[in-house]
Design a protein around this motif. Structure first.
Motif, short mmCIF file in Angstrom:
data_model
loop_
_atom_site.label_atom_id
_atom_site.label_comp_id
_atom_site.label_asym_id
_atom_site.label_seq_id
_atom_site.Cartn_x
_atom_site.Cartn_y
_atom_site.Cartn_z
N ILE A 41 0.87 -1.18 0.00
CA ILE A 41 0.00 0.00 0.00
C ILE A 41 0.91 1.23 0.00
CG2 ILE A 41 -1.82 1.25 1.18
CD1 ILE A 41 -2.66 -1.44 2.41
N VAL A 42 0.73 2.07 -1.01
CA VAL A 42 1.55 3.25 -1.19
C VAL A 42 0.70 4.49 -0.93
CG1 VAL A 42 2.99 4.54 -2.82
CG2 VAL A 42 2.91 2.03 -2.93
N ALA A 43 1.16 5.32 0.00
CA ALA A 43 0.49 6.60 0.28
C ALA A 43 1.29 7.68 -0.43
CB ALA A 43 0.45 6.85 1.78
N ALA A 44 0.62 8.43 -1.31
CA ALA A 44 1.33 9.41 -2.13
C ALA A 44 0.75 10.81 -1.99
CB ALA A 44 1.27 8.98 -3.60
N ASN A 45 1.62 11.78 -2.19
CA ASN A 45 1.24 13.18 -2.29
C ASN A 45 1.43 13.52 -3.75
OD1 ASN A 45 1.44 16.01 -2.54
ND2 ASN A 45 2.00 16.22 -0.38
N THR A 46 0.33 13.58 -4.52
CA THR A 46 0.45 13.78 -5.97
C THR A 46 0.73 15.24 -6.32
OG1 THR A 46 -1.94 14.03 -6.25
CG2 THR A 46 -1.02 11.81 -6.50
N VAL A 47 0.51 16.16 -5.37
CA VAL A 47 0.78 17.58 -5.64
C VAL A 47 2.28 17.80 -5.84
CG1 VAL A 47 0.64 19.91 -4.69
CG2 VAL A 47 -1.28 18.36 -4.43
N ASN A 48 3.10 17.23 -4.94
CA ASN A 48 4.54 17.40 -5.10
C ASN A 48 5.23 16.14 -5.62
OD1 ASN A 48 4.80 15.73 -2.86
ND2 ASN A 48 5.29 17.40 -1.45
N GLY A 49 4.45 15.12 -5.95
CA GLY A 49 4.99 13.92 -6.58
C GLY A 49 5.85 13.05 -5.69
N THR A 50 5.50 12.97 -4.40
CA THR A 50 6.31 12.16 -3.49
C THR A 50 5.52 10.98 -2.93
OG1 THR A 50 5.70 13.51 -1.57
CG2 THR A 50 7.70 14.13 -2.75
N VAL A 51 6.26 9.95 -2.58
CA VAL A 51 5.69 8.83 -1.85
C VAL A 51 5.90 9.14 -0.37
CG1 VAL A 51 5.93 6.38 -1.31
CG2 VAL A 51 6.07 7.15 -3.68
N VAL A 52 4.82 9.27 0.37
CA VAL A 52 4.90 9.59 1.79
C VAL A 52 5.27 8.36 2.60
CG1 VAL A 52 3.63 10.47 3.79
CG2 VAL A 52 3.25 11.48 1.53
N GLU A 53 4.67 7.23 2.24
CA GLU A 53 4.93 6.01 2.99
C GLU A 53 4.50 4.80 2.17
OE1 GLU A 53 4.41 6.05 7.37
OE2 GLU A 53 2.92 4.52 6.95
N THR A 54 5.21 3.70 2.38
CA THR A 54 4.89 2.42 1.77
C THR A 54 4.82 1.38 2.88
OG1 THR A 54 6.01 3.01 -0.27
CG2 THR A 54 5.64 0.69 0.11
N ARG A 55 3.74 0.60 2.90
CA ARG A 55 3.57 -0.46 3.90
C ARG A 55 3.16 -1.75 3.19
NH1 ARG A 55 4.63 0.72 9.56
NH2 ARG A 55 5.30 2.86 9.37
N ASN A 56 3.69 -2.86 3.68
CA ASN A 56 3.30 -4.17 3.16
C ASN A 56 2.13 -4.71 3.97
OD1 ASN A 56 5.30 -4.29 1.15
ND2 ASN A 56 6.80 -4.89 2.67
N ALA A 57 1.14 -5.22 3.28
CA ALA A 57 -0.04 -5.82 3.91
C ALA A 57 -0.02 -7.32 3.64
CB ALA A 57 -1.32 -5.21 3.36
N THR A 58 -0.43 -8.07 4.64
CA THR A 58 -0.59 -9.51 4.48
C THR A 58 -2.07 -9.83 4.58
OG1 THR A 58 1.57 -9.90 5.50
CG2 THR A 58 0.06 -11.77 5.41
N ILE A 59 -2.57 -10.53 3.57
CA ILE A 59 -3.99 -10.88 3.52
C ILE A 59 -4.09 -12.38 3.80
CG2 ILE A 59 -6.07 -10.93 2.12
CD1 ILE A 59 -3.30 -8.69 1.01
N THR A 60 -4.91 -12.72 4.77
CA THR A 60 -5.08 -14.12 5.13
C THR A 60 -6.55 -14.51 5.03
OG1 THR A 60 -5.32 -13.58 7.47
CG2 THR A 60 -3.10 -14.12 6.70
N GLY A 61 -6.81 -15.79 5.04
CA GLY A 61 -8.15 -16.33 4.97
C GLY A 61 -8.08 -17.74 4.42
#
Length: 132
Positions: A108-128
């Motif tokens: 999951i990538v959180a971005a600020n498209t106004v200044n073109g930066t990636v604020v944070e990237t986190r890995n998610a694990t999906i189970t079931g």
């Protein structure tokens, strides 16, 4: 009464066809997202007890994610590197529902498209429990 039986049978057949043609069925889907010291994400949870082809996840954001950090877009990247889902955020927004692939992981990538930066990237694990 015979009509009710036919309608139920037709509904079961239609559901079965949907499951076979739409991909993976996952029961009891859950998402794990490390939010420790996150500048964007506060919590993650799933909606529903069954997922077909995608998992609905609710992400709670830290209070200043969209204001101070300027996050205005979230991208979900599948394990194959392709964008699986994207959504825009409004200033002050505190939660969002995203779609996750049902096959074990996503970024999951959180971005600020106004200044073109990636604020944070986190890995998610999906189970079931997957049924194919």
């Amino acid at each position: 009464m015979e009509r009710d039986v036919r309608i139920r049978l037709l509904a079961v057949v239609a559901l079965g066809a949907l499951l076979v043609t739409s991909g993976c069925l996952t029961t009891d889907p859950a998402v794990e997202l490390n939010t420790t010291e996150s500048a964007v994400f506060a919590e993650a949870s799933t909606d529903g007890s069954v997922a077909i082809g995608q998992v609905n996840a609710k992400l709670s954001l830290v209070p200043n994610a969209t204001t101070d950090e300027g996050v205005d877009r979230l991208l979900v990247v599948a394990p194959n590197g392709e964008t699986f889902h994207r959504t825009s955020l409004d200033s002050g927004q505190s939660s969002v529902t995203v779609l996750l692939p049902p096959d074990g992981s996503a970024t999951i990538v959180a971005a600020n498209t106004v200044n073109g930066t990636v604020v944070e990237t986190r890995n998610a694990t999906i189970t079931g429990d997957s049924l194919r």
